[in-house]
Design an enzyme around this catalytic site. Structure first.
Site, PDB file in Angstrom:
ATOM      1  N   CYS A 133       0.837  -1.198   0.000  1.00 46.22           N
ATOM      2  CA  CYS A 133       0.000   0.000   0.000  1.00 46.22           C
ATOM      3  C   CYS A 133       0.878   1.256   0.000  1.00 46.22           C
ATOM      4  CB  CYS A 133      -0.962  -0.051   1.181  1.00 46.22           C
ATOM      5  SG  CYS A 133      -2.323   1.123   1.040  1.00 46.22           S
ATOM      6  N   HIS A 175      -3.517  -5.658   0.962  1.00 42.87           N
ATOM      7  CA  HIS A 175      -2.824  -5.889   2.234  1.00 42.87           C
ATOM      8  C   HIS A 175      -2.731  -7.368   2.588  1.00 42.87           C
ATOM      9  CE1 HIS A 175      -2.489  -1.719   3.803  1.00 42.87           C
ATOM     10  NE2 HIS A 175      -3.529  -1.493   3.022  1.00 42.87           N
ATOM     11  N   GLU A 227      -0.845  -8.673   4.836  1.00 40.78           N
ATOM     12  CA  GLU A 227      -0.632  -8.825   6.285  1.00 40.78           C
ATOM     13  C   GLU A 227      -1.948  -8.803   7.056  1.00 40.78           C
ATOM     14  OE1 GLU A 227      -0.578  -6.072   4.713  1.00 40.78           O
ATOM     15  OE2 GLU A 227      -0.975  -4.344   5.999  1.00 40.78           O
TER      16      GLU A 227
END
Lengths: 79, 233
Positions: free
Chosen positions: B91, B208, B210
């Site tokens: 990002c 994302h 994660e």
């Protein structure tokens, strides 16, 4: 001296923000506005130096940080 | 906890980063040891892999990622990448990689002018690079995005050249893996969601991974990417 740096999206880059403003202007009756491009105006207070050397320094700053050459053009105006 | 040394992954923390803790937690889930590295640092603390996390580094002032690109730690990241070290930019981290020129192009404001926070589907286009090697080519991942500047842009001839080089590692698609109108959330050219450099060691992506490393988080589609990174650390 006060130096102006104008940063604009390149002509070939779409500017959805400018287009949104144009649409609202049309809605407000400003139908004669056919295109809007949004840019940035930065005012740099620069100490010392003659106009030419100040221009060269500010242009270097514009290339290094103030603009992104992939999407933007810049123009430096020295008084 | 075994006595074996776990691979150490640096997670760079800029003023305004807000996914750094998530990234560190994901590294731990993937079996690594996460080491936060402050943006003013001149080295990566001996880590063999690095994550540039999401957030709003330096408040996204000027352009997303522009100020962070000039922070001291990015000199270390450049050297690390030049030496073949793994770099994952997520990002805002992807935006920073574009601003420093480790990946090509630039981000414009989303076509809709809105901050978009939702799940998207992406198709895996490259599996021959370390961070994506646990995935199958053509596999469809479901991951969240949360950004306002994800509208990737480059000159048409640059886009063509990048396509010919296979630089597009991840592409927005529908849940069956098909690209096209309506599946691209931000207007990115050629539905680009992630890019990889020529050497395959620098990966930037807007979604994302994660945030999807376990069922408690709504899925684990991101774990394979984090694991791929941890394993080269």
């Amino acid at each position: 001296m006060l130096v102006e740096v104008r940063v604009q999206l390149k002509k070939e880059v779409l500017d959805p923000q400018g287009e949104a403003i144009r649409r609202v202007l049309t809605g407000l009756g400003f139908a004669e506005v056919s295109r809007v491009r949004v840019g940035k105006l930065m005012l740099l207070e620069v100490e010392g130096g003659d106009a030419e050397s100040v221009r060269a320094r500010v242009e270097a700053a514009a290339r290094d940080l103030l603009s992104n050459p992939v999407i933007e053009d810049f123009e430096v105006r020295v008084p | 906890m075994s006595g074996a040394r776990r691979p150490r992954v640096a997670v760079v923390v800029f003023p305004g980063s807000n996914c750094d803790r998530d990234a560190m937690a994901a590294v731990e889930v993937a079996g690594g040891e996460a080491a936060p590295v402050w943006h003013a640092s001149h080295d990566l603390g001996g880590c063999a892999a690095v994550i540039l996390p999401g957030g709003f580094s330096y408040g996204d002032y000027l352009r997303a990622g522009a100020m962070a690109a000039h922070s001291p730690v990015m000199q270390a990241v450049r050297r690390h990448a030049a030496d073949g070290g793994a770099v994952l930019g997520i990002c805002n981290g992807f935006q920073i990689l574009l601003e420093v020129g480790l990946l090509p192009g630039a981000m414009l404001m989303n076509r809709t002018l809105r901050f978009i926070c939702r799940e998207v589907f992406l198709r895996v286009e490259r599996t021959d690079v370390p961070m994506l090697r646990h995935l199958r080519k053509g596999k469809v991942l479901r991951l969240p995005i949360a950004h306002k500047e994800g509208n990737w842009f480059a000159e048409p001839e640059v886009v063509d050249w990048l396509e010919s080089q296979g630089a597009v590692a991840l592409r927005y698609c529908d849940e069956d893996g098909r690209p096209g109108e309506g599946v691209n959330p931000n207007g990115a050219l050629n539905d680009v969601a992630g890019l990889v450099n020529a050497d395959g060691n620098v990966l930037g992506m807007m979604p994302h991974p994660e945030r999807r490393v376990g069922s408690l988080l709504g899925g684990s589609d991101g774990l394979a990417i984090i694991r791929g990174l941890v394993e080269v650390a």
